[in-house]
Design a protein around this motif. Structure first.
Motif, PDB file in Angstrom:
ATOM      1  N   SER A  33       0.870  -1.172   0.000  1.00  0.00           N
ATOM      2  CA  SER A  33       0.000   0.000   0.000  1.00  0.00           C
ATOM      3  C   SER A  33       0.905   1.220   0.000  1.00  0.00           C
ATOM      4  O   SER A  33       2.087   1.131   0.340  1.00  0.00           O
ATOM      5  CB  SER A  33      -0.916   0.027   1.229  1.00  0.00           C
ATOM      6  N   THR A  89      -3.205   3.763  10.656  1.00  0.00           N
ATOM      7  CA  THR A  89      -4.198   2.900  11.315  1.00  0.00           C
ATOM      8  C   THR A  89      -5.419   2.676  10.425  1.00  0.00           C
ATOM      9  O   THR A  89      -6.200   1.774  10.677  1.00  0.00           O
ATOM     10  CB  THR A  89      -4.673   3.491  12.665  1.00  0.00           C
ATOM     11  N   ARG A  90      -5.576   3.477   9.387  1.00  0.00           N
ATOM     12  CA  ARG A  90      -6.722   3.355   8.478  1.00  0.00           C
ATOM     13  C   ARG A  90      -6.493   2.321   7.377  1.00  0.00           C
ATOM     14  O   ARG A  90      -7.429   1.963   6.667  1.00  0.00           O
ATOM     15  CB  ARG A  90      -7.029   4.703   7.840  1.00  0.00           C
ATOM     16  N   LEU A  91      -5.259   1.869   7.223  1.00  0.00           N
ATOM     17  CA  LEU A  91      -4.934   0.928   6.147  1.00  0.00           C
ATOM     18  C   LEU A  91      -5.165  -0.507   6.579  1.00  0.00           C
ATOM     19  O   LEU A  91      -4.944  -0.868   7.734  1.00  0.00           O
ATOM     20  CB  LEU A  91      -3.468   1.089   5.728  1.00  0.00           C
ATOM     21  N   ARG A  92      -5.582  -1.324   5.624  1.00  0.00           N
ATOM     22  CA  ARG A  92      -5.662  -2.768   5.867  1.00  0.00           C
ATOM     23  C   ARG A  92      -4.240  -3.322   5.916  1.00  0.00           C
ATOM     24  O   ARG A  92      -3.332  -2.775   5.282  1.00  0.00           O
ATOM     25  CB  ARG A  92      -6.440  -3.447   4.753  1.00  0.00           C
ATOM     26  N   PRO A  93      -4.028  -4.413   6.626  1.00  0.00           N
ATOM     27  CA  PRO A  93      -2.684  -4.995   6.710  1.00  0.00           C
ATOM     28  C   PRO A  93      -2.150  -5.425   5.336  1.00  0.00           C
ATOM     29  O   PRO A  93      -2.875  -6.014   4.532  1.00  0.00           O
ATOM     30  CB  PRO A  93      -2.880  -6.212   7.614  1.00  0.00           C
TER      31      PRO A  93
END
Length: 163
Positions: A33, A89-93
């Motif tokens: 990402s 913290t808003r991103l998916r792993p």
């Protein structure tokens, strides 16, 4: 999540390097990402579009969804800019988050540098800049890669983050 940054002054080649690194690293089977810092206001929707009309009408958040993608527009309206830590913290792993900009944050980075811009290097005064990707040879106390040697830069970053 593992993080690695690409920093440099304007027109240093950051975005091109980011694009090539995403292609290279995802081509090796890793999920990636990106986070891009903008120093100015920006719009991802445009006047006349329904989402734009919702936002201008005063919506705090506008969520656009289709079969192909989801976009969440959040209006800060007099709030301070979120920190990089808060944004992450808003991103998916994923396996790796590549960050363009945020040169003053503490994550590890590679500096993109083009001689023609005339800008000074960031690396000599910043220990978080672990390598430089340049279009000209440089004598530094850390690795210097050819700006276009994407595979070598990707190898370095993946080794740095343990992938």
């Amino acid at each position: 999540m593992r993080l690695y940054g690409v920093v440099g002054w304007k027109n240093a080649g950051k975005t091109g390097l980011m694009e090539r690194l995403v292609t290279e690293i995802t081509g090796r089977g890793f999920s990636v990402s990106t986070v891009k810092h903008a120093h100015h206001s920006f719009d991802v929707d445009h006047e006349g579009k329904d989402s734009y009309r919702h936002r201008i009408a005063g919506a705090s958040e506008v969520l656009l969804a289709s079969r192909n993608r989801v976009a969440l527009l959040q209006e800060l309206r007099a709030q301070e800019e979120p920190t990089l830590e808060a944004l992450l913290t808003r991103l998916r792993p994923v396996d790796l988050v590549l960050i363009e900009g945020y040169k003053r944050d503490a994550h590890l980075k590679v500096e993109a540098h083009r001689f023609a811009t005339g800008n000074p290097l960031i690396a000599p005064g910043d220990a978080t800049v672990r390598a430089v990707a340049s279009d000209t040879p440089l004598d530094l106390d850390r690795p210097v890669f050819d700006l276009n040697d994407t595979a070598a830069i990707a190898d370095f970053i993946l080794a740095e983050v343990g992938l």
